[in-house]
Design an enzyme around this catalytic site. Structure first.
Site, PDB file in Angstrom:
ATOM      1  N   HIS A 185     -61.282 -47.203  37.301  1.00  0.00           N
ATOM      2  CA  HIS A 185     -60.786 -46.504  36.113  1.00  0.00           C
ATOM      3  C   HIS A 185     -62.012 -46.093  35.287  1.00  0.00           C
ATOM      4  O   HIS A 185     -63.038 -46.776  35.322  1.00  0.00           O
ATOM      5  CB  HIS A 185     -59.929 -47.502  35.329  1.00  0.00           C
ATOM      6  N   CYS A 210     -57.073 -41.337  34.644  1.00  0.00           N
ATOM      7  CA  CYS A 210     -58.384 -41.836  34.219  1.00  0.00           C
ATOM      8  C   CYS A 210     -59.205 -42.292  35.411  1.00  0.00           C
ATOM      9  O   CYS A 210     -59.926 -43.303  35.332  1.00  0.00           O
ATOM     10  CB  CYS A 210     -58.262 -42.984  33.206  1.00  0.00           C
ATOM     11  N   LYS A 245     -50.159 -53.985  29.015  1.00  0.00           N
ATOM     12  CA  LYS A 245     -49.700 -53.831  30.400  1.00  0.00           C
ATOM     13  C   LYS A 245     -49.020 -55.109  30.892  1.00  0.00           C
ATOM     14  O   LYS A 245     -48.529 -55.169  32.017  1.00  0.00           O
ATOM     15  CB  LYS A 245     -50.870 -53.466  31.308  1.00  0.00           C
ATOM     16  N   ASP A 281     -61.988 -56.304  36.673  1.00  0.00           N
ATOM     17  CA  ASP A 281     -61.121 -55.556  35.770  1.00  0.00           C
ATOM     18  C   ASP A 281     -59.680 -55.842  36.195  1.00  0.00           C
ATOM     19  O   ASP A 281     -59.176 -55.288  37.167  1.00  0.00           O
ATOM     20  CB  ASP A 281     -61.453 -54.062  35.875  1.00  0.00           C
ATOM     21  N   GLN A 318     -54.749 -53.926  35.773  1.00  0.00           N
ATOM     22  CA  GLN A 318     -53.550 -53.666  36.573  1.00  0.00           C
ATOM     23  C   GLN A 318     -53.030 -54.924  37.245  1.00  0.00           C
ATOM     24  O   GLN A 318     -51.821 -55.072  37.446  1.00  0.00           O
ATOM     25  CB  GLN A 318     -53.841 -52.606  37.641  1.00  0.00           C
TER      26      GLN A 318
HETATM   27  C1  LIG Z   1     -57.714 -50.543  36.147  1.00  0.00           C
HETATM   28  C2  LIG Z   1     -57.757 -50.275  34.659  1.00  0.00           C
HETATM   29  N1  LIG Z   1     -58.826 -50.640  33.953  1.00  0.00           N
HETATM   30  C3  LIG Z   1     -58.910 -50.455  32.633  1.00  0.00           C
HETATM   31  C4  LIG Z   1     -57.896 -49.849  31.931  1.00  0.00           C
HETATM   32  C5  LIG Z   1     -58.052 -49.619  30.466  1.00  0.00           C
HETATM   33  O1  LIG Z   1     -57.088 -50.306  29.763  1.00  0.00           O
HETATM   34  P1  LIG Z   1     -56.885 -50.037  28.200  1.00  0.00           P
HETATM   35  O2  LIG Z   1     -56.709 -48.574  28.043  1.00  0.00           O
HETATM   36  O3  LIG Z   1     -55.668 -50.818  27.863  1.00  0.00           O
HETATM   37  O4  LIG Z   1     -58.095 -50.563  27.516  1.00  0.00           O
HETATM   38  C6  LIG Z   1     -56.756 -49.446  32.616  1.00  0.00           C
HETATM   39  C7  LIG Z   1     -55.660 -48.763  31.906  1.00  0.00           C
HETATM   40  O5  LIG Z   1     -55.077 -47.804  32.371  1.00  0.00           O
HETATM   41  C8  LIG Z   1     -56.688 -49.667  34.016  1.00  0.00           C
HETATM   42  O6  LIG Z   1     -55.613 -49.295  34.710  1.00  0.00           O
END
Ligand SMILES: Cc1ncc(COP(=O)(O)O)c(C=O)c1O
Lengths: 150, 407
Positions: free
Chosen positions: B124, B365, B227, B201, B204
């Site tokens: 992401h 993203c 999430k 990370d 998900q």
């Molecule tokens: C794999 C992953 N990392 C990081 C994020 C970023 O999360 P946030 O926008 O809640 O900070 C997301 C959110 O879509 C994600 O799917």
């Protein structure tokens, strides 16, 4: 099944999406501008040939959704033969129609483009319809750098 | 089929009773954000109606109560991911902020020009851009471990990237664009064999499977509350205590200090050192309620139920001519990313929306992932603990109809 969408996805739009008009690279173009919608990744390149302030030819390349493809396809048709001034006026009218700034659309002036009026009910999709026109605007102003809908 | 209280669970999420464009809502955009159970909504209402004040600052009753609730939420998070201590649980705004914190605090203090950071091809933007920023600031180098067409990390190539200069691995536990679940145990083992710390990370992964940071032995684990059926504006950075102790504060301000004079400031200990300013108090207490909720159902149970949903959806999708699945890793969570021949994802999104179905259309993203597959965007249906086979049927019927309409 998609009754609610009939205003947005009119047959003309499907038609232009399936068979985009003026979908080609123009070798002898004297204006060429890239348009980009970072929200959805849509990209297009607009080619114009302008002789003596008249748009004698318009074409495009690129990939996008049905709305953006139909919009740019219709636009290349309608601006051909128009003066730069007339094309600018169309841009303004189109912009007002799709963003809902004027209730009354001058249908005569805008002609076939009226099929895109439906996007005003779909704020997330307005930029799909206007990308082509912002790119045209940049081309008319002879800007070189790529246009983004941001 | 496993025995799963789906009716009860659906009843717990009030928004699932809504209609969208006069159709019952079919919410399949869970990878972007999940809906909230009544327990979480009630928790926020309760905090603001009965127990709200700023935390860690007052001797008055409400402040003491709010502080107690807030710290109880921290203990819940600790238990949920099985951290050794609440000192290792830092509250932030979300996964994004957690990664930025590590990049700016750990990265800037422990890494130097020429050091390499290894990420993967399926990250992401939140796990790409903070490292690029660090690289620009101090001259570290970003290395990207490739994936195959199925969307699986090519482990051998990942391992080969781990060299003398590698000083950090940062990788998604589960990919948001593809659904791929990475072999994180092997990743951590391979990195640790060379003394390289690993950030996972978990944005998900966290709502879909049990996560045990001590079993994983990862050095940092980050996720977002929204999430995990919790409020937006909440997130967690887990870090091993020794690493966190050695890191300088990320932001300065109130709450993160022990003593301030104009000449010098003594920082607070963990976890407050990283929590400058007033946090999202009611929301973090609400995150605690979300954790109670999923724990009561059981993360193993949720994982098993969602695996069945994904299998069913994949089977159905494979029967639709012109539907192409993007991401077909052997190890996958409840995400169905797809394209339809000659139909742009944005048109798919709008058309499904008119049937009450919420899916995401775009680059998720993860623009490099789109580039890898040579598509500008995909449509994505992502599943949560409250989705049903019937909803997948509605989705597939909608897809078939729109293929017909586009002709
Ligand atoms: C794999 C992953 N990392 C990081 C994020 C970023 O999360 P946030 O926008 O809640 O900070 C997301 C959110 O879509 C994600 O799917």
């Amino acid at each position: 099944m998609f009754e609610d969408l009939r205003d947005l996805y009119q047959e003309v739009i499907f038609d232009h999406n399936r068979n985009p008009r003026n979908f080609r690279i123009m070798e002898n173009a004297n204006r060429r501008v890239d348009g980009f919608n970072p929200l959805c990744g849509d990209k297009l390149t607009l080619f114009l040939k302008i002789d003596d302030h008249v748009i004698s030819d318009a074409s495009f390349q690129g990939s996008g959704c049905a709305i953006s493809t139909a919009s740019v396809s219709l636009m290349t048709e309608i601006v051909k033969g128009k003066t730069e001034q007339e094309a600018e006026t169309l841009f303004t009218q189109f912009h007002e129609m799709t963003t809902g700034k004027t209730e009354e659309v001058n249908l005569e002036a805008i002609g076939k483009l009226a099929v895109l009026a439906g996007v005003r009910e779909y704020p997330a999709r307005v930029k799909c319809a206007t990308l082509a026109w912002h790119t045209l605007d940049a081309a008319l102003k002879n800007q070189q750098e790529a246009v983004s809908t941001e | 089929m496993i025995n799963y209280p789906i009716e009860q669970i659906r009843a717990d999420f009030p928004i699932l009773g809504e209609t969208v464009r006069n159709k019952p809502l079919v919410y399949l955009d869970n990878a972007a954000s999940c809906q909230k159970p009544q327990a979480v909504i009630d928790s926020i209402v309760h905090t603001y109606s009965r127990e709200y004040a700023n935390i860690h600052r007052g001797v008055h009753t409400l402040s003491v109560k709010a502080t107690d609730r807030f710290e109880t939420a921290r203990e819940k998070v600790r238990g949920f991911v099985n951290a050794a201590s609440t000192k290792e649980i830092i509250f932030v705004r979300g996964a994004t902020e957690a990664i930025n914190l590590v990049a700016q605090s750990y990265g800037k203090s422990q890494l130097k020009a020429g050091d390499e950071i290894v990420i993967s091809a399926m990250e992401h933007h939140a796990n790409i851009v903070p490292w690029q920023m660090l690289c620009q600031q101090i001259g570290t180098v970003l290395k990207v471990a490739p994936m195959n067409r199925k969307g699986e990390l090519i482990f051998e190539e990942f391992e080969q990237l781990l060299g003398e200069n590698t000083k950090l691995v940062a990788i998604a536990h589960m990919s948001n664009a593809l659904g791929t679940i990475n072999p994180v145990e092997r990743i951590v083992a391979a990195a640790h064999a060379k003394n390289i710390p690993v950030l996972l990370d978990g944005a998900q992964a966290i709502p879909h499977m049990p996560v045990d940071v001590r079993a994983l032995d990862c050095d940092f684990y980050v996720f977002s509350g929204h999430k995990l059926y919790g409020p937006s504006g909440t997130g967690v950075l887990y870090g091993k205590q020794a690493l966190l102790e050695a890191m300088p504060p990320y932001q300065g301000g109130g709450d993160m200090i022990r003593m301030v004079t104009f000449e010098k400031t003594q920082y607070a200990g963990l976890p407050q050192k990283f929590e400058a300013g007033t946090p999202a108090i009611a929301e973090i207490i609400g995150l605690g309620a979300a954790i109670d909720y999923v724990t009561a159902v059981g993360m193993d149970t949720i994982a098993a139920y969602e695996a069945e949903l994904l299998d069913y959806a994949t089977e159905q999708a494979e029967q639709i001519k012109g539907m192409n699945l993007i991401g077909q890793a052997a190890e996958k969570g409840g995400i169905l990313s797809f394209t339809l021949d000659r139909i742009h994802p944005h048109d798919i999104g709008t058309m499904l929306d008119s049937l009450g179905i919420a899916v995401r259309a775009g680059h998720h993203c993860a623009m490099p992932v789109m580039d890898f597959y040579g598509v500008p965007a995909t449509a994505r249906a992502s599943f949560a603990m409250y989705n049903t086979r019937q909803e997948i049927d509605v989705l597939m019927q909608g897809i078939k109809s729109l293929i017909e309409v586009f002709g």
